[in-house]
Design an enzyme around this catalytic site. Structure first.
Site, PDB file in Angstrom:
ATOM      1  N   GLU A  85       0.518  -1.467   0.030  1.00 35.27           N
ATOM      2  CA  GLU A  85      -0.137  -0.507  -0.268  1.00 35.27           C
ATOM      3  C   GLU A  85       0.329   1.455  -0.267  1.00 35.27           C
ATOM      4  O   GLU A  85       0.227   2.326  -0.519  1.00 35.27           O
ATOM      5  CB  GLU A  85      -1.229  -0.187   0.838  1.00 35.27           C
ATOM      6  N   TRP A 212      13.297 -39.586 -16.482  1.00 36.79           N
ATOM      7  CA  TRP A 212      12.620 -38.960 -16.224  1.00 36.79           C
ATOM      8  C   TRP A 212      11.365 -39.790 -16.570  1.00 36.79           C
ATOM      9  O   TRP A 212      11.047 -39.898 -17.586  1.00 36.79           O
ATOM     10  CB  TRP A 212      12.505 -37.199 -16.229  1.00 36.79           C
ATOM     11  N   ARG A 226       8.788 -25.358  -6.562  1.00 34.71           N
ATOM     12  CA  ARG A 226      10.048 -24.828  -5.580  1.00 34.71           C
ATOM     13  C   ARG A 226      10.319 -23.918  -4.422  1.00 34.71           C
ATOM     14  O   ARG A 226      10.190 -23.279  -3.240  1.00 34.71           O
ATOM     15  CB  ARG A 226      11.511 -25.854  -5.714  1.00 34.71           C
ATOM     16  N   ASP A 242      18.291 -41.571  -5.977  1.00 33.48           N
ATOM     17  CA  ASP A 242      17.932 -40.185  -7.021  1.00 33.48           C
ATOM     18  C   ASP A 242      19.697 -39.552  -6.680  1.00 33.48           C
ATOM     19  O   ASP A 242      19.438 -38.676  -7.933  1.00 33.48           O
ATOM     20  CB  ASP A 242      17.141 -39.802  -6.696  1.00 33.48           C
ATOM     21  N   GLY A 332       9.621 -40.283  -2.110  1.00 34.04           N
ATOM     22  CA  GLY A 332       8.569 -40.957  -3.273  1.00 34.04           C
ATOM     23  C   GLY A 332       7.504 -41.521  -2.174  1.00 34.04           C
ATOM     24  O   GLY A 332       6.924 -41.358  -0.895  1.00 34.04           O
ATOM     25  N   GLY A 333       6.835 -43.039  -2.386  1.00 35.25           N
ATOM     26  CA  GLY A 333       5.628 -43.249  -1.956  1.00 35.25           C
ATOM     27  C   GLY A 333       5.328 -43.688  -0.453  1.00 35.25           C
ATOM     28  O   GLY A 333       4.407 -43.655   0.479  1.00 35.25           O
TER      29      GLY A 333
HETATM   30  N1  LIG Z   1       8.687 -40.083  -9.769  1.00 37.32           N
HETATM   31  C1  LIG Z   1       8.310 -39.077  -8.667  1.00 37.32           C
HETATM   32  O1  LIG Z   1       7.680 -38.071  -8.496  1.00 37.32           O
HETATM   33  C2  LIG Z   1       9.355 -39.438  -7.619  1.00 37.32           C
HETATM   34  C3  LIG Z   1       9.774 -40.685  -7.746  1.00 37.32           C
HETATM   35  N2  LIG Z   1      10.787 -40.806  -6.705  1.00 37.32           N
HETATM   36  C4  LIG Z   1      11.522 -42.487  -6.345  1.00 37.32           C
HETATM   37  O2  LIG Z   1      10.809 -43.199  -5.753  1.00 37.32           O
HETATM   38  C5  LIG Z   1      11.342 -45.105  -5.091  1.00 37.32           C
HETATM   39  C6  LIG Z   1      11.399 -44.299  -3.901  1.00 37.32           C
HETATM   40  O3  LIG Z   1      10.233 -44.214  -3.209  1.00 37.32           O
HETATM   41  P1  LIG Z   1       9.958 -44.503  -1.061  1.00 37.32           P
HETATM   42  O4  LIG Z   1      11.648 -45.811  -1.507  1.00 37.32           O
HETATM   43  O5  LIG Z   1       9.117 -44.921  -1.035  1.00 37.32           O
HETATM   44  O6  LIG Z   1      11.341 -44.079  -0.682  1.00 37.32           O
HETATM   45  P2  LIG Z   1      10.852 -42.360  -0.019  1.00 37.32           P
HETATM   46  O7  LIG Z   1      10.974 -40.641  -0.647  1.00 37.32           O
HETATM   47  O8  LIG Z   1       9.484 -42.623   0.741  1.00 37.32           O
HETATM   48  O9  LIG Z   1      11.572 -42.681   1.904  1.00 37.32           O
HETATM   49  C7  LIG Z   1      11.796 -43.466   2.416  1.00 37.32           C
HETATM   50  C8  LIG Z   1      12.716 -43.423   3.577  1.00 37.32           C
HETATM   51  O10 LIG Z   1      12.199 -42.134   4.549  1.00 37.32           O
HETATM   52  C9  LIG Z   1      12.899 -42.122   5.282  1.00 37.32           C
HETATM   53  N3  LIG Z   1      11.441 -42.163   6.416  1.00 37.32           N
HETATM   54  C10 LIG Z   1      11.906 -40.960   7.675  1.00 37.32           C
HETATM   55  N4  LIG Z   1      10.884 -40.706   8.491  1.00 37.32           N
HETATM   56  C11 LIG Z   1      10.206 -42.155   7.792  1.00 37.32           C
HETATM   57  C12 LIG Z   1       8.367 -42.452   8.585  1.00 37.32           C
HETATM   58  N5  LIG Z   1       8.184 -41.168   9.119  1.00 37.32           N
HETATM   59  N6  LIG Z   1       7.817 -43.028   7.840  1.00 37.32           N
HETATM   60  C13 LIG Z   1       8.574 -43.540   6.232  1.00 37.32           C
HETATM   61  N7  LIG Z   1       9.414 -43.265   5.861  1.00 37.32           N
HETATM   62  C14 LIG Z   1      10.616 -42.448   6.823  1.00 37.32           C
HETATM   63  C15 LIG Z   1      13.049 -44.015   5.764  1.00 37.32           C
HETATM   64  O11 LIG Z   1      14.530 -43.351   5.489  1.00 37.32           O
HETATM   65  P3  LIG Z   1      15.683 -44.477   5.545  1.00 37.32           P
HETATM   66  O12 LIG Z   1      15.760 -45.626   5.228  1.00 37.32           O
HETATM   67  O13 LIG Z   1      16.644 -43.903   5.776  1.00 37.32           O
HETATM   68  O14 LIG Z   1      15.370 -44.002   6.540  1.00 37.32           O
HETATM   69  C16 LIG Z   1      12.453 -44.129   4.774  1.00 37.32           C
HETATM   70  O15 LIG Z   1      13.750 -45.574   4.206  1.00 37.32           O
HETATM   71  C17 LIG Z   1      12.655 -44.381  -5.790  1.00 37.32           C
HETATM   72  O16 LIG Z   1      12.598 -44.923  -7.009  1.00 37.32           O
HETATM   73  C18 LIG Z   1      12.909 -42.848  -6.541  1.00 37.32           C
HETATM   74  O17 LIG Z   1      12.830 -42.312  -7.737  1.00 37.32           O
HETATM   75  C19 LIG Z   1      10.775 -40.589  -5.668  1.00 37.32           C
HETATM   76  C20 LIG Z   1      10.136 -39.312  -5.656  1.00 37.32           C
HETATM   77  C21 LIG Z   1       9.305 -38.718  -6.261  1.00 37.32           C
HETATM   78  N1  LIG Z   2      11.192 -38.421 -11.594  1.00 32.97           N
HETATM   79  C1  LIG Z   2      10.764 -37.391 -11.462  1.00 32.97           C
HETATM   80  C2  LIG Z   2      10.719 -36.272 -10.369  1.00 32.97           C
HETATM   81  N2  LIG Z   2      11.360 -36.549  -9.163  1.00 32.97           N
HETATM   82  C3  LIG Z   2      11.343 -35.876  -7.934  1.00 32.97           C
HETATM   83  O1  LIG Z   2      12.730 -34.830  -8.068  1.00 32.97           O
HETATM   84  C4  LIG Z   2      14.337 -35.474  -8.098  1.00 32.97           C
HETATM   85  C5  LIG Z   2      14.731 -34.665  -8.742  1.00 32.97           C
HETATM   86  O2  LIG Z   2      14.923 -33.398  -8.099  1.00 32.97           O
HETATM   87  P1  LIG Z   2      15.921 -32.578  -9.136  1.00 32.97           P
HETATM   88  O3  LIG Z   2      17.541 -33.293  -8.960  1.00 32.97           O
HETATM   89  O4  LIG Z   2      16.366 -31.191  -8.570  1.00 32.97           O
HETATM   90  O5  LIG Z   2      16.281 -32.237 -10.527  1.00 32.97           O
HETATM   91  C6  LIG Z   2      13.485 -36.622  -7.806  1.00 32.97           C
HETATM   92  O6  LIG Z   2      14.453 -36.977  -6.108  1.00 32.97           O
HETATM   93  C7  LIG Z   2      12.366 -36.213  -6.822  1.00 32.97           C
HETATM   94  O7  LIG Z   2      11.589 -36.209  -5.120  1.00 32.97           O
HETATM   95  N3  LIG Z   2      10.003 -35.443 -10.467  1.00 32.97           N
HETATM   96  C8  LIG Z   2       9.766 -34.561 -12.078  1.00 32.97           C
HETATM   97  O8  LIG Z   2       8.347 -33.499 -11.728  1.00 32.97           O
HETATM   98  N4  LIG Z   2      10.113 -35.243 -12.811  1.00 32.97           N
HETATM   99  C9  LIG Z   2      10.216 -36.737 -12.455  1.00 32.97           C
HETATM  100  O9  LIG Z   2       9.726 -37.189 -13.778  1.00 32.97           O
END
Ligand SMILES: NC(=O)C1=CN([C@@H]2O[C@H](COP(=O)(O)OP(=O)(O)OC[C@H]3O[C@@H](n4cnc5c(N)ncnc54)[C@H](OP(=O)(O)O)[C@@H]3O)[C@@H](O)[C@H]2O)C=CC1
Ligand SMILES: Nc1c(N[C@@H]2O[C@H](COP(=O)(O)O)[C@@H](O)[C@H]2O)[nH]c(=O)[nH]c1=O
Length: 607
Positions: A85, A212, A226, A242, A332-333
């Site tokens: 403002e 990707w 981000r 990753d 991840g999941g």
């Molecule tokens: N396409 C996409 O958008 C994305 C894809 N990915 C892919 O997903 C895969 C990894 O997925 P995922 O294994 O599910 O990995 P996450 O990123 O979900 O990591 C899981 C890890 O998180 C840590 N953690 C800490 N606290 C918690 C909690 N309370 N609950 C659960 N986890 C916790 C643990 O780490 P620790 O074991 O070190 O203790 C656990 O093993 C990879 O192949 C990656 O490439 C990942 C992100 C995005």
């Molecule tokens: N594979 C995948 C993603 N993955 C996410 O992006 C991270 C990588 O980021 P950077 O290293 O900054 O480029 C990776 O660890 C995961 O969290 N994201 C997306 O938009 N699209 C994709 O296909």
């Protein structure tokens, strides 16, 4: 505490309530367009203002030939910089005289701040249109009042202007500061889960390879997401698999902190995230995990934070305390499921790529949530679909945008119950336990009341709760009911009285007087009236709350209390407000029951 009445809703009647200056539909269309523009401007500083709101301002005036012209626009660049403002009135100068200022949100009106209110007043602004009131209790309504006191006409969307034309504008204002609304309501940062998946629902191949899935265009969009966040979170597995950078590489702008959640700390020694030259990294872990690795990370400039038990909730609370407004989950999941289950995820952005990778063991975006039937699925609210390059971005909210209007009961009901309460301006006074500041408002407070017992004899009831519980069993010709009534009368504490009354009602519902549901409000009101008339300090305490909404903060009792999230009917608060209103209009309140018939009629009228 949140009183979520659902997002972006208008009262059922969409009849325009508009001031004389805004009554024409073309003026409303201008108002709607300018307020939307103010919200767009505010959005330009997303990511920079944490934990403060985003502000935009448009000043418009009517030129000599009757045309609307914008004489200035601006937005708050970042926390601690010149308010929007102020910037706009300085730039527009004399053109502000008699003009209208459009603000997406009510400004801060704090002592010592560079003040938007005085800037608008001094510039000669005649009218201010405000998208939403400040969501924080201590600031809510302050600037609106101050501007009105200075003689400016102030129209707040949804209050002074309620109609379809401005609905979109109001929605934009709510969305642009949604992070603040969630933060204020849930006491955690606004939290967005983002992932990229194939058309067959995989976030990586079964090997774990994921780069990707989404297109370059989509990934550039992620940089922007981000940049709007204060932190980006991944799990340990994503770091191992990753080796992400998690930076916002979209040409300047804000860089969020990078956060790794790892319980095991079984993380690689060499990782992009340990390079903190551009932006910092925090590793969150459990107490005692791999001390040597913690030292190693510290030597790299990575901050390590230990929690007793690491989970998304504690991490979010911690980030709230550090002032984060908005957080992006890029995990991840496994971690995503844990975050969703803990209720800390508010919004989802899913990039769906037109690719099929297959694989029985290929990971999916959200792991185990423990649901077994499709009816349990979480449904997104306010869903949007947008094509980004070859991909489809599907986004929506998992929890509605909180409405922090401090009103229980609803705006319409409030003035019917107590005309002294101005529903939009009111603050809430919560009471519940007897040791709370307003604990004497509780039924359990030890303030004996003299009222007839079941035989019509004057009796000293140790508390309102004793009187209320006993009356469940009055008039019943049953020895068990009579015995229960006696037990309640002689019970040593209000808690004991409540326990006996509730247990009996639960176990022997047939022994509760048949008209109980229709008389219980009257019974309570009679007891409250007697209590607050008997004790002058309680009368003055009740009167001192004039103008505020009273809410019994019981999380469980959804009839007498307000509930955990404002879902309760708050009848105790309503009766106290009704009593207060009666006392205010009656200069000499006393325990005389001659007015009771009238009161009963009033009570019956409560919705
Ligand atoms: N396409 C996409 O958008 C994305 C894809 N990915 C892919 O997903 C895969 C990894 O997925 P995922 O294994 O599910 O990995 P996450 O990123 O979900 O990591 C899981 C890890 O998180 C840590 N953690 C800490 N606290 C918690 C909690 N309370 N609950 C659960 N986890 C916790 C643990 O780490 P620790 O074991 O070190 O203790 C656990 O093993 C990879 O192949 C990656 O490439 C990942 C992100 C995005
Ligand atoms: N594979 C995948 C993603 N993955 C996410 O992006 C991270 C990588 O980021 P950077 O290293 O900054 O480029 C990776 O660890 C995961 O969290 N994201 C997306 O938009 N699209 C994709 O296909």
């Amino acid at each position: 505490m949140a009183f979520s009445l659902g997002p972006l809703k208008f009262p059922s009647s969409l009849v325009c309530r508009a001031t004389p200056t805004t009554s024409s539909s073309s003026s409303l269309a201008f108002d709607a367009a300018y307020i939307k523009r103010a919200a767009e401007l505010a959005d330009m500083s997303a990511g920079f203002t944490a934990p403060h709101p985003n502000y935009g301002c448009v000043i418009a005036t009517t030129s000599g030939n009757g045309e609307r012209v914008v004489v200035g626009e601006g937005y708050l660049y970042a926390q601690g910089t010149t308010p929007a403002e102020l910037q706009v009135v300085e730039a527009a100068g004399e053109s502000c005289r008699g003009a209208t200022a459009y603000l997406n949100m009510e400004p801060n009106h704090c002592l010592g701040d560079q003040d938007a209110v005085s800037a608008l007043v001094q510039a000669g602004i005649a009218r201010v249109v405000i998208g939403i009131r400040h969501p924080l209790q201590h600031l809510r309504g302050k600037a609106v009042r101050a501007l009105r006191n200075e003689g400016l006409l102030v129209d707040v969307l949804g209050e002074d202007l309620q109609c379809k034309t401005v609905e979109e504008g109001l929605k934009s204002c709510l969305l642009v500061n949604a992070p603040l609304l969630y933060r204020a309501s849930c006491q955690v940062p606004f939290s967005v889960l983002k992932y990229a998946m194939t058309l067959d629902g995989k976030i990586a191949a079964s090997s774990g390879h994921a780069s990707w899935i989404s297109s370059k265009k989509s990934r550039t969009r992620v940089f922007d997401m981000r940049g709007r966040s204060d932190a980006v979170i991944v799990g340990g597995n994503t770091v191992r698999r990753d080796n992400p950078r998690l930076t916002a590489r979209h040409g300047g702008g804000h860089l969020p902190q990078r956060i790794v959640m790892s319980k095991s700390l079984d993380l690689p020694e060499v990782a992009n995230l340990w390079d903190v030259t551009e932006v910092s990294t925090l590793v969150m872990t459990q107490r005692g995990a791999k001390k040597n690795f913690q030292k190693y990370l510290a030597s790299k400039g990575v901050e390590v934070v230990e929690f007793e038990i690491l989970n998304p909730k504690v991490v979010m609370e911690y980030l709230y305390d550090r002032g984060c407004l908005s957080v992006l989950w890029e995990c991840g999941g496994t971690l995503a499921a844990s975050a969703i289950s803990s209720g800390v995820v508010h919004k989802v952005h899913a990039f769906v790529a037109p690719k099929i990778i297959g694989g029985k063991n290929a990971p999916s975006p959200v792991g185990e949530l423990g649901m077994v039937e499709m009816s349990q699925a979480l449904e997104l609210i306010d869903v949007h679909y947008e094509q980004v390059g070859p991909d489809m971005l599907v986004s929506g909210f998992l929890q509605p945008v909180p409405d922090l209007t401090p009103v229980i009961p609803s705006v319409d009901e409030t003035s019917a119950i107590d005309p002294t309460v101005s529903p939009y301006e009111a603050s809430i006074i919560f009471f519940y336990k007897t040791w709370d500041p307003y604990g004497s408002f509780s039924n359990f407070s030890l303030h004996p009341i003299q009222l007839p017992d079941e035989n019509g004899d004057n009796y000293s009831w140790p508390s309102v709760e004793h009187y209320y519980q006993a009356h469940k069993f009055v008039g019943l010709d049953d020895p068990v009911a009579k015995n229960c009534l006696e037990e309640i009368k002689s019970s040593k504490s209000p808690e004991e009285a409540a326990r006996i009354g509730r247990r009996m009602q639960r176990q022997h519902p047939n022994l509760v007087r048949p008209d109980w549901e229709s008389v219980k409000i009257d019974v309570m009101y009679r007891a409250l009236k007697c209590k607050f008339s008997t004790y002058p300090n309680l009368t003055s305490m009740l009167l001192s709350t004039a103008g505020s909404v009273l809410v019994e903060a019981s999380p469980h009792d959804l009839f007498w209390g307000g509930g955990r999230d404002g879902e309760g009917l708050n009848y105790l608060g309503r009766l106290l407000m009704q009593l207060r209103s009666e006392f205010l209009s009656d200069s000499a309140p006393n325990a005389d029951d001659t007015s009771l018939r009238h009161d009963e009629n009033q009570v019956q009228k409560l919705p």
